[in-house]
Scaffold this active site. Structure first.
Site, PDB file in Angstrom:
ATOM      1  N   ASP A  81       0.860  -1.179   0.000  1.00  0.00           N
ATOM      2  CA  ASP A  81       0.000   0.000   0.000  1.00  0.00           C
ATOM      3  C   ASP A  81       0.898   1.232   0.000  1.00  0.00           C
ATOM      4  O   ASP A  81       1.521   1.562   1.012  1.00  0.00           O
ATOM      5  CB  ASP A  81      -0.900  -0.025   1.238  1.00  0.00           C
ATOM      6  CG  ASP A  81      -1.758   1.234   1.371  1.00  0.00           C
ATOM      7  OD1 ASP A  81      -1.671   2.116   0.500  1.00  0.00           O
ATOM      8  OD2 ASP A  81      -2.500   1.331   2.375  1.00  0.00           O
ATOM      9  N   GLN A  94       0.730   6.412   1.275  1.00  0.00           N
ATOM     10  CA  GLN A  94       1.443   7.429   2.038  1.00  0.00           C
ATOM     11  C   GLN A  94       2.897   7.599   1.613  1.00  0.00           C
ATOM     12  O   GLN A  94       3.521   8.610   1.954  1.00  0.00           O
ATOM     13  CB  GLN A  94       1.386   7.095   3.535  1.00  0.00           C
ATOM     14  CG  GLN A  94       0.008   7.170   4.146  1.00  0.00           C
ATOM     15  CD  GLN A  94      -0.578   8.572   4.127  1.00  0.00           C
ATOM     16  OE1 GLN A  94       0.155   9.559   4.156  1.00  0.00           O
ATOM     17  NE2 GLN A  94      -1.889   8.663   4.069  1.00  0.00           N
TER      18      GLN A  94
END
Length: 588
Positions: free
Chosen positions: A204, A207
């Site tokens: 992921d 960020q």
């Protein structure tokens, strides 16, 4: 602090129109970049230009506008592939964001390749978007889900991770950088270890992509996801990268137009990559806007941008460490420019609202990372997250304002009107009522007045406040003076869900009237509770339902000035009271 990079920050800031937007009459200081970043003018213009000059659906059409749109749409795919080091544009799948990209992998790869008893590993640092899809998959197919533990500094326990790998997981889903703590995980090393154990790896990158140069080949992972709105692009667009061999083997997860080659009632033949995963009309303007954002980023030395962001983080930690009660949360050796913290004795939601009154935007709460907060023993934190367009002057003002708020809160004597000049009000005491055995009012012994006088006196005090700041201080004072429920009453069965902070509600009904007991762990919510108690306690159900509460909120400018989380919390409390009133009115 790291050396200051050679960047013209003033020129950079001029590219972002919203940074000149005043908030509550003050210059905006935007430190909520981990939630979403602001957009440069080139992104705004690119979307506007598409709608002005090229608005048409992509692919298949033969007219000029469609050709323009398709060319821009597919050029964006090529640019994104280069941006993250993909081997081919065919490996880039457009999604609504990182969340949808993870769900795509869970539904397509997970359902087709994982089986009952298979192990999926996630980490304690994950955003809910990288937990819940795997939980649902595990429940549906009988797989197992386990979490990699966390060390006290906010980094993952690598020894425990390698022990979990000995169980032979089939898939490992990891955040590259934590949205709640800023921890930057060693995902390249963790990926190699997982693949050696026979697992596929999803990273992921929501960020990390805004801060770092991403090369999926160097990371070595099998799947990588990110969102456009966190890389200074539009909302509602993101991308999944996966190895072409994996995508070829994965079945479609949504069906409709665009993702087919041929359809008959006997069967369907699906389109090739990447189109078999892109059913329906895509977010064309979003794709074009994200392409413009990536082009904007690539003008600059990303390492210089990151160095500036880390300088902001270092300065913020240095200044805030001098604030009484400041407790940083997470201190991993490697991190992105994000500071998560608490202030002893103050609720993070109260702090977030007080900072907002000074034009400073931060994020307060659990940050969609509840398992992480449970591990840390916290209900939430305050989070200041920095982007390259933020400045040292903004950091210094933020720290100064935060310090002032904390010192005012900790001052032994608050500026209050003398008791002799203030009419004391309270919710009614049902012990004064006739009828069956009475319940103790939560406000008994607090302030002395009959119900109508309680509400009238309190509203007079709020109306007399000059401006929202004064009214907010009055609400905070009400919260300070509201008697607390005891521990035996602050239990989960009395917990009112739907509020960012904890709220407890107990409702009794006797003498034809409703008697409310409420409490919260946040002072501003306690102040709003005091208002609701004065308005509704000891009232009949029809009186509660007939009261123009929305009109009162508008008169007091509550919904205009409360943060969305606080406004939603107030709405949840009011809805619960109304449900009880409806129930009594209907004789339930």
């Amino acid at each position: 602090m790291p050396d200051a990079p050679m960047l013209d920050i003033d020129r950079l800031r001029a590219d972002f129109p919203i940074l000149g937007e005043p908030v509550r009459g003050l210059p905006l200081i935007y430190f909520d970049n981990a939630a979403t970043t602001q957009k440069p003018r080139v992104v705004i213009d690119a979307q506007s230009e598409y709608y002005r000059h090229s608005n048409a659906n992509v692919h298949r059409a033969s007219h000029c506008l469609s050709s323009r749109a398709t060319e821009a749409f597919e050029l964006a795919r090529e640019n994104v592939a280069r941006f993250i080091g993909a081997a081919s544009p065919r490996e880039i799948i457009w999604t609504r964001g990182a969340t949808e990209a993870i769900n795509l992998v869970a539904h397509s790869y997970g359902r087709s390749q994982l089986h009952a008893g298979d192990l999926v590993l996630v980490s304690t640092l994950e955003h809910h978007a990288n937990i819940v899809p795997w939980q649902l998959l595990a429940q549906q197919i009988g797989a197992r889900l386990e979490a990699i533990p966390l060390l006290d500094d906010g980094s993952l326990d690598q020894a425990a991770y390698h022990q979990l790998l000995q169980q032979g997981p089939r898939l490992v889903a990891l955040t590259h950088a934590s949205n709640a703590l800023g921890t930057l995980n060693p995902v390249a090393q963790m990926t190699r270890a997982a693949q050696a154990a026979g697992a596929r790896v999803l990273i992921d990158g929501a960020q990390s992509t805004p801060h770092l140069n991403i090369d999926v080949q160097a990371l070595g992972c099998d799947f990588f996801v990110f969102s456009g709105h966190k890389v200074f692009g539009p909302t509602g667009i993101g991308a999944l990268w996966a190895r072409e061999s994996l995508l070829d083997a994965m079945p479609p997860w949504q069906a409709g137009g665009e993702m087919i080659e041929h359809v008959s009632f006997e069967g369907t033949r699906f389109a090739g990559l990447p189109f078999k995963f892109e059913a329906g009309t895509p977010n064309i303007a979003g794709v074009i806007g994200m392409d413009a954002a990536i082009g904007y980023l690539q003008q600059y030395d990303r390492s210089a941008l990151e160095a500036h962001e880390m300088q902001l983080l270092a300065r913020a930690l240095e200044l805030c460490s001098e604030i009484p009660g400041f407790v940083p949360v997470g201190n991993a050796p490697r991190r992105v420019s994000l500071m998560s913290f608490c202030i002893d004795g103050m609720h993070q939601q109260d702090l977030g609202l007080l900072l907002d009154q000074q034009g400073i935007a931060v994020r307060a709460g659990h940050h969609c990372a509840m398992p992480l907060m449970q591990r840390l023993g916290l209900q939430g934190t305050l989070r200041a997250s920095f982007a390259f367009y933020n400045t040292l002057a903004e950091v210094e003002r933020f720290a100064a304002v935060l310090k002032q708020i904390v010192l005012e809160h900790q001052a032994p004597a608050r500026r209050e009107s003398p008791p002799s000049e203030r009419k004391e009000v309270q919710a009614p005491n049902p012990d004064r009522e006739s009828g069956p055995e009475k319940q103790q009012s939560p406000s008994q012994g607090w302030l002395q007045a009959e119900p109508e006088l309680a509400a009238e006196g309190l509203l007079q005090r709020l109306d007399a406040c000059r401006g929202w700041q004064a009214r907010y201080r009055e609400i905070m004072l009400l919260g300070k003076n509201l008697p607390a429920l005891d521990a035996a009453q602050r239990i989960d069965s009395n917990r009112l869900h739907g509020c960012e902070s904890h709220v407890w509600l107990i409702v009794d009904y006797h003498g034809g009237k409703l008697w409310l007991q409420m409490d919260s762990d946040a002072r501003v919510i306690r102040g709003l509770i005091a208002l609701l108690l004065a308005l509704f306690n000891g009232k009949r159900a029809q009186q509660i339902l007939d009261f123009d509460l929305q009109g009162l909120f508008k008169r007091l400018q509550l919904m205009q000035h409360l943060s969305p989380s606080r406004g939603n919390g107030l709405k949840a409390i009011v809805d619960a009271i109304y449900q009880h009133a409806h129930s009594r009115q209907n004789g339930d």
